[in-house]
Scaffold this motif. Structure first.
Motif, PDB file in Angstrom:
ATOM      1  N   SER A  87     124.702  83.335  92.126  1.00 26.77           N
ATOM      2  CA  SER A  87     124.633  82.825  90.758  1.00 26.77           C
ATOM      3  C   SER A  87     124.841  81.308  90.697  1.00 26.77           C
ATOM      4  O   SER A  87     124.997  80.744  89.629  1.00 26.77           O
ATOM      5  CB  SER A  87     125.681  83.528  89.887  1.00 26.77           C
ATOM      6  N   THR A  88     124.842  80.657  91.883  1.00 19.44           N
ATOM      7  CA  THR A  88     125.048  79.209  91.922  1.00 19.44           C
ATOM      8  C   THR A  88     123.810  78.484  91.406  1.00 19.44           C
ATOM      9  O   THR A  88     122.683  78.836  91.745  1.00 19.44           O
ATOM     10  CB  THR A  88     125.339  78.750  93.357  1.00 19.44           C
ATOM     11  N   VAL A  89     124.029  77.463  90.590  1.00 18.18           N
ATOM     12  CA  VAL A  89     122.924  76.651  90.062  1.00 18.18           C
ATOM     13  C   VAL A  89     123.095  75.229  90.570  1.00 18.18           C
ATOM     14  O   VAL A  89     124.131  74.596  90.343  1.00 18.18           O
ATOM     15  CB  VAL A  89     122.914  76.668  88.521  1.00 18.18           C
ATOM     16  N   ASN A  90     122.087  74.749  91.251  1.00 19.72           N
ATOM     17  CA  ASN A  90     122.112  73.371  91.750  1.00 19.72           C
ATOM     18  C   ASN A  90     120.885  72.640  91.212  1.00 19.72           C
ATOM     19  O   ASN A  90     119.756  73.020  91.495  1.00 19.72           O
ATOM     20  CB  ASN A  90     122.096  73.351  93.278  1.00 19.72           C
ATOM     21  N   LEU A  91     121.126  71.584  90.445  1.00 20.55           N
ATOM     22  CA  LEU A  91     120.044  70.774  89.911  1.00 20.55           C
ATOM     23  C   LEU A  91     120.005  69.430  90.635  1.00 20.55           C
ATOM     24  O   LEU A  91     121.053  68.843  90.930  1.00 20.55           O
ATOM     25  CB  LEU A  91     120.237  70.537  88.419  1.00 20.55           C
ATOM     26  N   THR A  92     118.816  68.968  90.902  1.00 17.73           N
ATOM     27  CA  THR A  92     118.665  67.659  91.522  1.00 17.73           C
ATOM     28  C   THR A  92     119.028  66.573  90.510  1.00 17.73           C
ATOM     29  O   THR A  92     119.034  66.807  89.288  1.00 17.73           O
ATOM     30  CB  THR A  92     117.220  67.435  91.989  1.00 17.73           C
ATOM     31  N   SER A  93     119.323  65.401  91.026  1.00 18.76           N
ATOM     32  CA  SER A  93     119.652  64.286  90.132  1.00 18.76           C
ATOM     33  C   SER A  93     118.474  63.953  89.234  1.00 18.76           C
ATOM     34  O   SER A  93     118.657  63.570  88.061  1.00 18.76           O
ATOM     35  CB  SER A  93     120.056  63.058  90.954  1.00 18.76           C
ATOM     36  N   GLN A 121     122.120  77.655  73.508  1.00 17.39           N
ATOM     37  CA  GLN A 121     121.605  77.469  74.859  1.00 17.39           C
ATOM     38  C   GLN A 121     121.485  75.984  75.206  1.00 17.39           C
ATOM     39  O   GLN A 121     121.692  75.585  76.349  1.00 17.39           O
ATOM     40  CB  GLN A 121     120.242  78.163  74.998  1.00 17.39           C
ATOM     41  N   LEU A 122     121.186  75.166  74.215  1.00 16.34           N
ATOM     42  CA  LEU A 122     121.139  73.721  74.415  1.00 16.34           C
ATOM     43  C   LEU A 122     122.523  73.182  74.786  1.00 16.34           C
ATOM     44  O   LEU A 122     122.675  72.426  75.757  1.00 16.34           O
ATOM     45  CB  LEU A 122     120.625  73.050  73.137  1.00 16.34           C
ATOM     46  N   VAL A 123     123.539  73.576  74.018  1.00 13.76           N
ATOM     47  CA  VAL A 123     124.898  73.113  74.283  1.00 13.76           C
ATOM     48  C   VAL A 123     125.359  73.596  75.659  1.00 13.76           C
ATOM     49  O   VAL A 123     125.979  72.842  76.421  1.00 13.76           O
ATOM     50  CB  VAL A 123     125.854  73.585  73.176  1.00 13.76           C
ATOM     51  N   TYR A 124     125.067  74.852  75.980  1.00 13.23           N
ATOM     52  CA  TYR A 124     125.433  75.368  77.304  1.00 13.23           C
ATOM     53  C   TYR A 124     124.786  74.527  78.403  1.00 13.23           C
ATOM     54  O   TYR A 124     125.443  74.155  79.388  1.00 13.23           O
ATOM     55  CB  TYR A 124     124.999  76.831  77.458  1.00 13.23           C
ATOM     56  N   THR A 125     123.499  74.232  78.255  1.00 12.81           N
ATOM     57  CA  THR A 125     122.782  73.469  79.276  1.00 12.81           C
ATOM     58  C   THR A 125     123.407  72.092  79.453  1.00 12.81           C
ATOM     59  O   THR A 125     123.611  71.618  80.584  1.00 12.81           O
ATOM     60  CB  THR A 125     121.297  73.339  78.901  1.00 12.81           C
ATOM     61  N   MET A 126     123.723  71.439  78.362  1.00 12.43           N
ATOM     62  CA  MET A 126     124.359  70.126  78.440  1.00 12.43           C
ATOM     63  C   MET A 126     125.712  70.206  79.134  1.00 12.43           C
ATOM     64  O   MET A 126     126.051  69.368  79.976  1.00 12.43           O
ATOM     65  CB  MET A 126     124.516  69.546  77.034  1.00 12.43           C
ATOM     66  N   HIS A 127     126.484  71.227  78.797  1.00 11.65           N
ATOM     67  CA  HIS A 127     127.851  71.332  79.307  1.00 11.65           C
ATOM     68  C   HIS A 127     127.906  71.767  80.762  1.00 11.65           C
ATOM     69  O   HIS A 127     128.604  71.151  81.590  1.00 11.65           O
ATOM     70  CB  HIS A 127     128.646  72.314  78.443  1.00 11.65           C
ATOM     71  N   ASP A 128     127.160  72.815  81.100  1.00 13.43           N
ATOM     72  CA  ASP A 128     127.300  73.419  82.429  1.00 13.43           C
ATOM     73  C   ASP A 128     126.286  72.919  83.448  1.00 13.43           C
ATOM     74  O   ASP A 128     126.539  72.995  84.654  1.00 13.43           O
ATOM     75  CB  ASP A 128     127.181  74.939  82.325  1.00 13.43           C
ATOM     76  N   LEU A 129     125.122  72.461  82.988  1.00 11.30           N
ATOM     77  CA  LEU A 129     124.059  72.129  83.932  1.00 11.30           C
ATOM     78  C   LEU A 129     123.758  70.634  83.996  1.00 11.30           C
ATOM     79  O   LEU A 129     123.320  70.145  85.041  1.00 11.30           O
ATOM     80  CB  LEU A 129     122.774  72.885  83.568  1.00 11.30           C
ATOM     81  N   ALA A 130     123.960  69.907  82.904  1.00 10.60           N
ATOM     82  CA  ALA A 130     123.475  68.524  82.843  1.00 10.60           C
ATOM     83  C   ALA A 130     124.594  67.486  82.818  1.00 10.60           C
ATOM     84  O   ALA A 130     124.327  66.304  82.572  1.00 10.60           O
ATOM     85  CB  ALA A 130     122.582  68.342  81.619  1.00 10.60           C
ATOM     86  N   ASP A 131     125.822  67.903  83.060  1.00  9.80           N
ATOM     87  CA  ASP A 131     126.936  66.960  83.178  1.00  9.80           C
ATOM     88  C   ASP A 131     127.067  66.080  81.936  1.00  9.80           C
ATOM     89  O   ASP A 131     127.196  64.863  82.026  1.00  9.80           O
ATOM     90  CB  ASP A 131     126.744  66.090  84.438  1.00  9.80           C
ATOM     91  N   THR A 152     115.118  70.841  76.258  1.00 12.37           N
ATOM     92  CA  THR A 152     116.219  70.749  77.221  1.00 12.37           C
ATOM     93  C   THR A 152     116.314  72.007  78.069  1.00 12.37           C
ATOM     94  O   THR A 152     116.393  71.951  79.303  1.00 12.37           O
ATOM     95  CB  THR A 152     117.542  70.523  76.471  1.00 12.37           C
ATOM     96  N   TRP A 153     116.298  73.155  77.406  1.00 13.65           N
ATOM     97  CA  TRP A 153     116.424  74.415  78.127  1.00 13.65           C
ATOM     98  C   TRP A 153     115.204  74.679  78.994  1.00 13.65           C
ATOM     99  O   TRP A 153     115.322  75.117  80.140  1.00 13.65           O
ATOM    100  CB  TRP A 153     116.644  75.564  77.145  1.00 13.65           C
ATOM    101  N   TYR A 154     114.030  74.401  78.480  1.00 11.92           N
ATOM    102  CA  TYR A 154     112.823  74.659  79.252  1.00 11.92           C
ATOM    103  C   TYR A 154     112.762  73.814  80.520  1.00 11.92           C
ATOM    104  O   TYR A 154     112.311  74.278  81.573  1.00 11.92           O
ATOM    105  CB  TYR A 154     111.579  74.413  78.394  1.00 11.92           C
ATOM    106  N   ILE A 155     113.224  72.562  80.454  1.00 12.27           N
ATOM    107  CA  ILE A 155     113.260  71.737  81.662  1.00 12.27           C
ATOM    108  C   ILE A 155     114.254  72.324  82.666  1.00 12.27           C
ATOM    109  O   ILE A 155     113.961  72.451  83.856  1.00 12.27           O
ATOM    110  CB  ILE A 155     113.633  70.277  81.314  1.00 12.27           C
ATOM    111  N   ALA A 156     115.437  72.692  82.164  1.00 14.04           N
ATOM    112  CA  ALA A 156     116.447  73.268  83.051  1.00 14.04           C
ATOM    113  C   ALA A 156     115.952  74.576  83.665  1.00 14.04           C
ATOM    114  O   ALA A 156     116.134  74.821  84.868  1.00 14.04           O
ATOM    115  CB  ALA A 156     117.744  73.508  82.280  1.00 14.04           C
TER     116      ALA A 156
END
Length: 664
Positions: A297-303, A342-352, A650-654
């Motif tokens: 369940s690990t999510v790693n996003l590139t810079s 989902q936008l807030v989640y993406t900002m908080h957990d995925l997009a720093d 935001t979500w679609y890019i993530a």
């Protein structure tokens, strides 16, 4: 299933007032015109004929004053009663249970009339298969053969006589049970003989889950003279057969009958069935996810991906949330709340972006509390008749169609699933918020999918049909073609919302139910709604459409209630594109659908879509080509009109980045 029943009310050749029984063969289906723009020219729809009255359970006393009543409306069954007039002590009761092999009538002081608008060809009395069970073999003029079993309470021969080509009549003042079944093959007759004298009266659903494995069961209470020493004969649908445990599989027979829209049903000799789901999506969370990687369940996003998200997230989070969420529609309000969650989640957990996310979260909480305080435009009401939480819209306006019929129980799982998801995200990010909002959200969950008969305020599983393996969207509206569902993906959205809400509040049972419902949905949707080229449950003339469109109990129509554009018809089975989408929509299916409709030069080339469905189609494309989806969503001249009101860029890019689309 597999029979179709209708109160005849004086119609047909027999002019009966009894309960008409039909069973439709695949050869009787009628197909619409070929959609020549679609590869292989699939037919737009198919429908099963209505009004065929093969046999009718009736009585000599029934006529224009006959009344029909029901009781015991349960998750898998209902009792139907016919009386010659209001208050009559003479009554015909029919326990109707999904999967029943016999249509059973319990006669109390009536003269049985077995009628047919197809006309009797021959009626032959056969040897008694059991003591006190009188048997007749009926051949109709259409060539189909039916069996009739009569079990008088007194043991007296019912003495059926063929009075005319439409009437087979028994003895006056008769008490007992009559059972009717269709015989497709003489070699299967013994199965009905063995089961005669017992029948299901109601059904119960139970389940158990541990880690990623679960079992669920359908079990039936029994009635009839032989209930203590006969095993039920019940018909299973294809998705049941695919998941039977070994003991239930050993009880499967070779007796099959076609169903109207769910393929062939197969008779099983068992008082209960056990189905197994051994790959529950336990690791599925708020982040993009694939079943193949379910253990990780690990999510790693590139810079680069994080930068692309940050480039649009702050702008989207600064939108006027209140204006988009406080609407006169529970559906559209719920979609917007879920989108922002989902936008807030993406900002908080995925997009720093924790600080920006916190600010947006506070506004989202304020927007949600408009609903949990019941101060939205059309506050919710509790309906004491049907025991549910409904919009007050139709009560105020008088229009039954307002908010898609929510006041009449249409689409409750579609509407409330978005609220469950939004609440799950908010509570995950701010557990203190749960104190004042948990009861409201739980009430929405209970309205749609209360699991317990001990809950006196809500029925058990209002929307989800554990026999069919999916929900129905139809509420308190009559429909000649039965219940229906248009959006298979929003059906899954509710199960996902239920799972995630259970996870957020620490309700392991609720979370497990959500996981099980998702697994069952993945199986049933791929069996009946989402049609790959090797689908054997829907007609060959129809599967080229890829999705059923609107699936009714009696027909399937490749269209929508709101328009005929192919992006709508396919897209309503995509929205919302969320982490669960990769579970229900297999890569094989998405690839076939994309090639059929949306590829370069295809009939609805995705590059030519100009509204919010364009974003939906490309987000769905991320399942099989995340790089192309990522490139689409991060293009410099991206047009925000391509984003549906229930989604964020935001979500679609993530989503496309995590599924593998971002450059390394």
């Amino acid at each position: 299933m597999p029979y179709s029943l209708a109160w005849s009310q004086g119609s047909g050749n027999a002019q009966s007032y009894g309960m008409a029984i039909s069973h439709i063969e695949d050869s009787q289906k009628t197909f619409g015109s070929a959609e020549t723009d679609i590869p292989n020219s699939p037919d737009q729809y198919y429908i099963n004929p209505l009004g065929i009255q093969s046999l009718i359970l009736s009585a000599a006393e029934f006529g224009t004053s006959t009344v029909l009543t029901t009781d015991s409306l349960l998750v898998l069954s209902a009792n139907v009663h016919l009386q010659a007039s209001n208050g009559s002590s003479s009554i015909l009761t029919m326990p109707l249970v999904q999967g029943m092999a016999f249509v059973t009538g319990q006669y109390v002081n009536l003269q049985p009339n077995i009628q047919s608008s197809v006309f009797f060809g021959s009626v032959t009395e056969s040897a008694q298969p059991k003591s006190g069970v009188f048997k007749y073999k009926i051949t109709l003029l259409d060539g189909h053969v039916w069996l009739l079993y009569a079990m008088p309470t007194s043991g007296i021969d019912p003495n059926f006589q063929l009075v005319s080509s439409t009437l087979l009549q028994g003895s006056a003042n008769w008490y007992g049970d009559i059972q009717i079944a269709k015989l497709p093959d003489d070699s299967m007759e013994y199965l009905y003989d063995d089961a005669a004298g017992t029948y299901p009266t109601s059904g119960t659903v139970a389940g158990y889950a541990e880690d990623s494995k679960a079992q669920y069961s359908l079990s039936w209470t029994k009635g009839g003279a032989y209930k203590s020493n006969s095993t039920l004969l019940m018909f299973a649908l294809p998705h049941h057969l695919d998941s039977f445990d070994s003991d239930t599989a050993a009880s499967v027979t070779n007796l099959t009958l076609a169903t109207t829209t769910s393929g062939n049903s197969t008779a099983v000799i068992a008082d209960y069935w056990v189905m197994e789901e051994n790959e529950l999506p336990t690791s599925l969370g708020f982040a993009p996810w694939r079943p193949a990687n379910s253990s990780d369940s690990t999510v790693n996003l590139t810079s680069e991906a994080i930068a692309a998200i940050q480039n649009v997230s702050a702008t989207e989070a600064s939108q006027n949330m209140s204006a988009q969420t406080n609407l006169n529609s529970m559906y559209y309000s719920g979609k917007a709340l879920s989108k922002f969650a989902q936008l807030v989640y993406t900002m908080h957990d995925l997009a720093d972006q924790p600080d920006l996310a916190k600010t947006a979260l506070l506004e989202l909480e304020s927007c949600f509390e408009v609903f949990s305080n019941n101060s939205n435009i059309y506050p919710l009401l509790y309906d004491t008749d049907w025991k549910g939480i409904v919009s007050s819209a139709s009560y105020v306006t008088g229009d039954s169609g307002d908010d898609f019929g929510n006041s009449y129980y249409n689409d409750h799982h579609f509407h409330y699933g978005y609220f469950l998801h939004a609440a799950a995200v908010i509570g995950y990010l701010d557990p203190t918020w749960l104190t004042n909002n948990k009861d409201y959200v739980n009430a929405l969950a209970r309205d749609v999918s209360n699991p317990s008969s001990l809950d006196q305020y809500f029925p058990v599983f209002r929307s989800f049909d554990w026999y069919h393996g999916h929900s129905w969207a139809k509420g308190l509206f009559s429909s000649g073609d039965g219940k229906d569902e248009e959006s298979s993906s929003e059906d899954a959205m509710f199960a996902y919302g239920l799972k995630m809400w259970g996870q957020t509040i620490g309700d392991a049972s609720m979370e497990a139910r959500g996981n099980l419902m998702l697994s069952v949905l993945a199986r049933s949707l791929q069996s009946y709604f989402l049609m790959t080229s090797d689908n054997t449950n829907q007609p060959a003339e129809f599967i080229g459409n890829k999705v059923t469109g609107i699936l009714f109990e009696n027909k399937a129509d490749h269209t929508t209630y709101f328009g005929t554009d192919l992006s709508y018809i396919q897209g309503i089975h995509m929205i919302p594109v969320m982490p669960f989408s990769t579970l229900t929509r297999t890569q094989q299916f998405v690839a076939e659908e994309w090639t059929t409709y949306f590829a370069d030069g295809a009939v609805r080339d995705a590059t030519n879509i100009t509204d919010g469905w364009k974003g939906i189609v490309y987000a769905n494309f991320a399942n099989i080509n995340p790089t192309a989806a990522y490139d689409f969503f991060t293009q410099d001249d991206f047009d925000m009109s391509w984003i549906d009101g229930g989604a964020s860029l935001t979500w679609y890019i993530a989503l496309s980045a995590v599924l593998g689309g971002a450059p390394s």
